[in-house]
Write a protein that holds these residues in place. Sequence first.
Motif, PDB file in Angstrom:
ATOM      1  N   ASP A  24      88.260  69.054  20.914  1.00 59.04           N
ATOM      2  CA  ASP A  24      89.126  68.287  20.153  1.00 59.04           C
ATOM      3  C   ASP A  24      89.815  66.925  20.430  1.00 59.04           C
ATOM      4  O   ASP A  24      90.205  66.096  19.727  1.00 59.04           O
ATOM      5  N   ALA A  25      90.252  67.053  21.661  1.00 63.58           N
ATOM      6  CA  ALA A  25      91.108  66.014  22.340  1.00 63.58           C
ATOM      7  C   ALA A  25      90.872  65.637  23.700  1.00 63.58           C
ATOM      8  O   ALA A  25      90.259  66.792  24.473  1.00 63.58           O
ATOM      9  N   LYS A  82     100.953  76.073  25.620  1.00 62.82           N
ATOM     10  CA  LYS A  82     101.110  75.875  24.258  1.00 62.82           C
ATOM     11  C   LYS A  82     100.068  76.297  23.379  1.00 62.82           C
ATOM     12  O   LYS A  82      99.875  75.681  22.093  1.00 62.82           O
ATOM     13  N   GLY A  83      99.056  76.836  23.794  1.00 61.93           N
ATOM     14  CA  GLY A  83      98.162  77.404  23.164  1.00 61.93           C
ATOM     15  C   GLY A  83      96.596  76.721  23.118  1.00 61.93           C
ATOM     16  O   GLY A  83      95.625  77.140  22.422  1.00 61.93           O
ATOM     17  N   TRP A  84      96.500  75.745  23.979  1.00 64.46           N
ATOM     18  CA  TRP A  84      95.400  75.056  23.937  1.00 64.46           C
ATOM     19  C   TRP A  84      94.523  75.640  24.909  1.00 64.46           C
ATOM     20  O   TRP A  84      94.719  76.249  25.827  1.00 64.46           O
ATOM     21  N   ILE A  85      93.087  75.582  24.442  1.00 66.78           N
ATOM     22  CA  ILE A  85      91.916  76.113  25.505  1.00 66.78           C
ATOM     23  C   ILE A  85      91.544  74.748  26.079  1.00 66.78           C
ATOM     24  O   ILE A  85      91.122  73.939  25.737  1.00 66.78           O
ATOM     25  N   VAL A  86      91.925  75.028  27.485  1.00 62.12           N
ATOM     26  CA  VAL A  86      91.894  74.060  28.453  1.00 62.12           C
ATOM     27  C   VAL A  86      90.375  73.896  29.149  1.00 62.12           C
ATOM     28  O   VAL A  86      89.905  74.896  29.761  1.00 62.12           O
ATOM     29  N   GLY A 121      93.546  73.727  20.061  1.00 60.58           N
ATOM     30  CA  GLY A 121      92.168  73.694  19.890  1.00 60.58           C
ATOM     31  C   GLY A 121      91.579  73.679  21.504  1.00 60.58           C
ATOM     32  O   GLY A 121      92.408  74.186  22.261  1.00 60.58           O
ATOM     33  N   ARG A 122      90.597  72.747  21.400  1.00 58.79           N
ATOM     34  CA  ARG A 122      90.033  72.651  22.774  1.00 58.79           C
ATOM     35  C   ARG A 122      90.344  71.336  23.396  1.00 58.79           C
ATOM     36  O   ARG A 122      90.117  70.428  22.688  1.00 58.79           O
ATOM     37  N   VAL A 123      90.903  71.089  24.678  1.00 55.78           N
ATOM     38  CA  VAL A 123      91.355  69.999  25.209  1.00 55.78           C
ATOM     39  C   VAL A 123      90.559  69.926  26.371  1.00 55.78           C
ATOM     40  O   VAL A 123      90.512  70.788  27.152  1.00 55.78           O
ATOM     41  N   LEU A 124      89.914  68.702  26.709  1.00 51.98           N
ATOM     42  CA  LEU A 124      89.223  68.285  27.984  1.00 51.98           C
ATOM     43  C   LEU A 124      90.323  67.535  28.923  1.00 51.98           C
ATOM     44  O   LEU A 124      90.811  66.338  28.381  1.00 51.98           O
TER      45      LEU A 124
END
Length: 433
Positions: free
Chosen positions: A70-71, A25-29, A3-6
């Motif tokens: 998301d996180a 690993k596929g996260w949108i950073v 998902g999207r992680v900050l």
Amino acid sequence: MSGRVLVLGANGFIGSHIAAALSSKGWIVRAGARRIAEPARRAPGFDWVVADFSRLTTAQAWAPLLADVDAVVNCVGVLQDGAGDSTRAAHVDGPRALIAACEAAGVRRLVHMSAVGADDAAGTNYARTKAETERLVAASGLDWLILRPSLMVDRAAFGGTGLIRALAAFPLFSPVVGGDQIFRPVPLGDLAAAVVAALSPGAPSHQSLDMAGPEAVTMVETVRLYRGWMGLRPAPVARLPRSLAAPALVVGDLLGRLGWSSPIRTTAMRQMDHDVSGQDSGWAETLGVSSRGFSRFLAETPVSVQDVWHARLWFVRPLAILTLGLFWLITGLISFGPGWNGAVAILHEGGYGRWAGPVAWWGALLDVVLGLMLFVRPWTARVAVFMCLATVGYLIAGTLSLPHYWIDPLGPWLKVLPMMVLCLFVAATDARR
């Protein structure tokens, strides 16, 4: 899970690696940092946002950064107050507002990066405020996890690891203060894998995990292992008394307040004396990742010539800045003082006539100003380049008016050529991360 992680502190030594691992690993950073122009050029694939904890002190201020997130992974930390760094802002005020904003926005998962020894007993503002952050996180309604790593090691080096490697590469002997401090180093790649696992479905929560590596090494052993890793001949380790280190710590504290971040500071020494190893919390098994010991990490990480250069130049660079700045400053002061008549006489010899005095005065003033400006951290590289260009101007003017000084036995023109190279060295080694 993805998902999207900050990632906060994404320009830092730890945060940049964590952001890269999550992205792989596929996260949108969404990458947060105080200054984003330079890191955005290094990692253009991230969504860079300005995240200055000293300004983000309300939940409303954090809201735009948390949109569609998301996180959150918080890697922000400062060692000591000074020159724009505030332990209170970075460890308490900013995180308090961040937690409130996450709760309001429905962002449940928060992975907070702390450090071993972050407790009130350490007696430093760093540890006290870090401990307060942990209490804020633990008291929140979030799905939180606190990670407290020991000494972080990687092919790259910054802060404490940079200093230890520089001590290992010191000529003839390796000086250390104490030497019995115990580390349980954690490879940065292992930490990044742990953070990725911490954001996976079913990951543990509401826990605080000391992240101690499987191999305990003393400061002396760490220095010796690093020296061998760099392929340098064995050298004795000199244990220096703390009384000799005290002046260096005072200078380091002062430089830190002036913007020259240094691991040689009072806080760093107190934290090392308190606890830099941590306890075996079983973090690797809990998160389902592997953990390598320090010796294994070194064996699996072949050294490069850049690593050796960085270690050997770690102490050379500050000496180069000090020498270069004092050279210009003292030259200007001498011209204003005991060397005034000589300077004017040389300019008369060069045919400057009635302009000899003004040229000498303005030239001396330029020397003093540039010498002082070199010591201002944000200006150092640009001032060094300007010094080199100004010297080219000096040499052109000197060659036109006093060409015979090129073959003078004392070499007044020739001697400035090494100084120009020193200017280029200072400018070329300005990068911090």
